[in-house]
Motif scaffolding. Structure first.
Motif, mmCIF file in Angstrom:
data_model
loop_
_atom_site.group_PDB
_atom_site.id
_atom_site.type_symbol
_atom_site.label_atom_id
_atom_site.label_comp_id
_atom_site.label_asym_id
_atom_site.label_seq_id
_atom_site.Cartn_x
_atom_site.Cartn_y
_atom_site.Cartn_z
ATOM 1 N N ASP A 165 0.889 -1.164 0.000
ATOM 2 C CA ASP A 165 0.000 0.000 0.000
ATOM 3 C C ASP A 165 0.935 1.224 0.000
ATOM 4 O OD1 ASP A 165 -2.892 0.908 0.219
ATOM 5 O OD2 ASP A 165 -2.042 1.962 1.926
ATOM 6 N N THR A 209 -3.761 -1.958 -10.189
ATOM 7 C CA THR A 209 -4.750 -1.045 -9.608
ATOM 8 C C THR A 209 -5.058 0.078 -10.600
ATOM 9 O OG1 THR A 209 -3.876 -1.589 -7.446
ATOM 10 C CG2 THR A 209 -5.333 0.314 -7.567
ATOM 11 N N HIS A 262 2.889 15.021 -3.284
ATOM 12 C CA HIS A 262 3.369 15.666 -2.059
ATOM 13 C C HIS A 262 4.492 16.657 -2.326
ATOM 14 C CE1 HIS A 262 6.500 12.613 -2.428
ATOM 15 N NE2 HIS A 262 7.183 13.237 -1.495
ATOM 16 N N ASN A 336 -8.016 5.037 -1.523
ATOM 17 C CA ASN A 336 -9.048 4.544 -0.613
ATOM 18 C C ASN A 336 -9.587 5.713 0.204
ATOM 19 O OD1 ASN A 336 -9.132 1.654 -1.001
ATOM 20 N ND2 ASN A 336 -7.009 1.655 -0.297
HETATM 21 P P1 NAD Z 1 2.286 5.401 -3.677
HETATM 22 O O1 NAD Z 1 3.079 5.515 -2.435
HETATM 23 O O2 NAD Z 1 2.855 4.700 -4.856
HETATM 24 O O3 NAD Z 1 1.864 6.877 -4.169
HETATM 25 C C1 NAD Z 1 1.243 7.794 -3.321
HETATM 26 C C2 NAD Z 1 1.137 9.112 -4.051
HETATM 27 O O4 NAD Z 1 0.407 10.040 -3.237
HETATM 28 C C3 NAD Z 1 2.495 9.750 -4.318
HETATM 29 O O5 NAD Z 1 2.491 10.336 -5.608
HETATM 30 C C4 NAD Z 1 2.569 10.853 -3.256
HETATM 31 O O6 NAD Z 1 3.380 11.940 -3.622
HETATM 32 C C5 NAD Z 1 1.124 11.269 -3.178
HETATM 33 N N1 NAD Z 1 0.814 11.989 -1.944
HETATM 34 C C6 NAD Z 1 1.133 11.642 -0.671
HETATM 35 N N2 NAD Z 1 0.702 12.590 0.179
HETATM 36 C C7 NAD Z 1 0.111 13.544 -0.575
HETATM 37 C C8 NAD Z 1 -0.517 14.770 -0.276
HETATM 38 N N3 NAD Z 1 -0.612 15.198 0.975
HETATM 39 N N4 NAD Z 1 -1.044 15.502 -1.308
HETATM 40 C C9 NAD Z 1 -0.927 15.070 -2.582
HETATM 41 N N5 NAD Z 1 -0.342 13.912 -2.922
HETATM 42 C C10 NAD Z 1 0.174 13.162 -1.921
HETATM 43 O O7 NAD Z 1 0.899 4.767 -3.220
HETATM 44 P P2 NAD Z 1 -0.168 4.003 -4.118
HETATM 45 O O8 NAD Z 1 0.074 2.549 -3.967
HETATM 46 O O9 NAD Z 1 -0.245 4.640 -5.460
HETATM 47 O O10 NAD Z 1 -1.503 4.319 -3.292
HETATM 48 C C11 NAD Z 1 -2.243 5.514 -3.491
HETATM 49 C C12 NAD Z 1 -3.658 5.293 -2.979
HETATM 50 O O11 NAD Z 1 -4.236 4.182 -3.666
HETATM 51 C C13 NAD Z 1 -3.773 4.953 -1.491
HETATM 52 O O12 NAD Z 1 -4.986 5.498 -0.999
HETATM 53 C C14 NAD Z 1 -3.872 3.425 -1.493
HETATM 54 O O13 NAD Z 1 -4.512 2.935 -0.332
HETATM 55 C C15 NAD Z 1 -4.707 3.230 -2.731
HETATM 56 N N6 NAD Z 1 -4.626 1.880 -3.290
HETATM 57 C C16 NAD Z 1 -3.430 1.350 -3.677
HETATM 58 C C17 NAD Z 1 -3.411 0.084 -4.235
HETATM 59 C C18 NAD Z 1 -2.139 -0.537 -4.753
HETATM 60 O O14 NAD Z 1 -2.218 -1.643 -5.334
HETATM 61 N N7 NAD Z 1 -1.000 0.107 -4.645
HETATM 62 C C19 NAD Z 1 -4.581 -0.661 -4.353
HETATM 63 C C20 NAD Z 1 -5.792 -0.076 -3.960
HETATM 64 C C21 NAD Z 1 -5.781 1.204 -3.432
#
Ligand code: NAD
Length: 435
Positions: A165, A209, A262, A336
């Motif tokens: 995640d 995803t 971020h 999520n």
């Molecule tokens: P990741 O760590 O690859 O990416 C997270 C992204 O969010 C990064 O680009 C980061 O810079 C950005 N971010 C963090 N804080 C921020 C803020 N305050 N403002 C703007 N951007 C911000 O994570 P991911 O795996 O891409 O997950 C992202 C979302 O998707 C989460 O909610 C996670 O629960 C959900 N999700 C992920 C998966 C998966 O397979 N990876 C599956 C279902 C849901």
């Protein structure tokens, strides 16, 4: 005697303090979502309380020795929300703002999501309250291994299967798999998913995803007469989910006009060069400073002129304060819980179609399921097979949810909850209560 019995019953029914529905935060939001769906559950509503209490909550202390010799303690969690339909399944998040309420909500959304796409899992989630960017690689490995040992009571290939995640990845999963295998005395590839491909991982898992987000987006666009070719897309979060979804939309002829992460908020009305942006993110860690775009104020991101908005960062991003500014016709929740219930109502009143997280981002867990099946059978599929099966599952699940939304005249979120809660509670009812 009568009074004593009923007071004993009322104590038995009283919610544990951490389940207080007045408690704001992600778990409170989830409880409101369940309340909205209860009137549609018919006789299964009798079992609804089971969805409002996680089955198991484990809070662990994770002490590690830092590179400079100090001993640091981190708080870790693993929550199994519901196991009626199968073993627990859900990711592990490393983030400085992780709370128990958040992990509880994320575990519950996993129960809903797994049931919505009909994969044979319950819902679980884990996390550590840590900013992993402050740790060296060796510290991160020690943290991951100690956490895995601490939650070893709960996890296992037939019990509860973690996955990546926010801020966790294939390397973290490899350390988790190795630690569990060392502790149990046999290599157990099926204990986690999202592993590197040469360690029992699945082809297509990294992009799964984002591919699911894209697939349901295309289906919704067809149903609402929106042309993906030329559509303007804004994405918050350009990591695994947002980056892949952005790339697939761009490949399909859409224009990614704004991205926020971020490190900054950028825009280019003519469409960003997504491949170049992904390379920049890979090199620098974020979208900030990308040469092919102009920087903009973070607060203006929500009002960007676009057709499709993809929140793919963290929860609680679209709120009553910014929902009114949103110009998109379609919001696809890659993250999520990115939309608060008040914001959901505002978007609904404005006629914005929201594809909820519990269906839109289910592509990841769907390919995690494929990975787990492949690990058990030690027989691996081609990437084309995986993508084709993923697309079929996502399309079928989306069509089912769409039909329920039309039938009951409810939002897609409520429709997804109706489908999923019925599946979970049917399983609960058929199994009955033990003893
Ligand atoms: P990741 O760590 O690859 O990416 C997270 C992204 O969010 C990064 O680009 C980061 O810079 C950005 N971010 C963090 N804080 C921020 C803020 N305050 N403002 C703007 N951007 C911000 O994570 P991911 O795996 O891409 O997950 C992202 C979302 O998707 C989460 O909610 C996670 O629960 C959900 N999700 C992920 C998966 C998966 O397979 N990876 C599956 C279902 C849901």
């Amino acid at each position: 005697m009568q009074a004593k019995d009923s007071s004993a019953l009322s104590t038995a029914h009283a919610l544990p303090s951490y389940l207080n529905p007045d408690h704001l935060g992600p778990w409170g939001i989830y409880l409101q979502q369940v309340d909205r769906v209860t009137p549609y559950l018919g006789s299964l509503a009798r079992w609804v309380e089971t969805l409002k209490r996680p089955k198991r909550i484990l809070v662990v202390d994770v002490p590690i020795e830092m590179d400079d010799g100090r001993i640091a303690h981190f708080e870790g969690y693993r929550v199994q929300h519901n196991l009626s339909r199968g073993p627990g399944k859900g990711g592990v998040r490393f983030h400085q703002d992780v709370t128990l309420s958040e992990v509880m909500a994320l575990s519950a959304w996993m129960s809903i999501k797994n049931a919505a796409v009909n994969v044979p899992y319950g819902g679980a989630k884990g996390g550590i309250r840590v900013d992993p960017r402050q740790l060296s690689k060796a510290e991160l490995e020690r943290l991951t291994r100690r956490y895995t040992s601490e939650i070893g009571l709960l996890i296992g290939p037939t019990k509860d299967i973690p996955a990546p995640d926010v801020n966790t990845n294939g390397q973290v999963m490899a350390w988790m798999m190795d630690t569990y295998s060392m502790n149990t005395g046999a290599t157990a590839t099926g204990v986690v998913t999202g592993k590197p491909v040469d360690l029992g991982g699945s082809l297509g898992r990294v992009e799964a995803t984002g591919r699911g987000v894209f697939t349901v987006g295309v289906e919704a666009a067809k149903l609402t007469g929106l042309n993906v070719q030329g559509a303007r897309v804004a994405v918050q979060g350009f990591g695994n989910v947002g980056g892949t979804a952005g790339k697939l939309f761009a490949d399909a002829g859409a224009k990614v006009v704004a991205v926020q992460d971020h490190t900054g908020t950028i825009r280019n009305a003519n469409g960003l060069d997504v491949a170049a942006l992904l390379e920049h993110v890979g090199n620098t860690g974020g979208v900030g400073g990308f040469a092919g775009a102009e920087a903009m104020d973070a607060a203006d991101f929500w009002g960007v002129d676009c057709d499709i908005l993809i929140p793919a960062a963290l929860e609680g991003q679209i709120t009553k304060d910014n929902a009114g500014q949103i110009k998109a016709k379609l919001v696809i929740e890659g993250a999520n819980g990115p939309t608060t219930p008040e914001a959901d109502d505002i978007l609904n009143e404005k006629g914005v179609l929201v594809l909820p997280d519990v269906i839109a981002n289910a592509g990841g867990v769907t390919v995690s399921y494929f990975e787990w099946v492949q690990d058990f059978s030690s027989f691996f599929w081609t990437e084309d097979e995986i993508n084709a099966r993923l697309v079929r599952i996502m399309q079928e699940a989306f069509a089912g949810v769409w039909a329920v939304a039309q039938e009951h005249k409810v939002t897609l979120r409520t429709a997804t909850f109706i489908v999923a809660c019925k599946r979970i509670l049917h399983a609960r009812e058929a199994r009955g209560l033990y003893p």
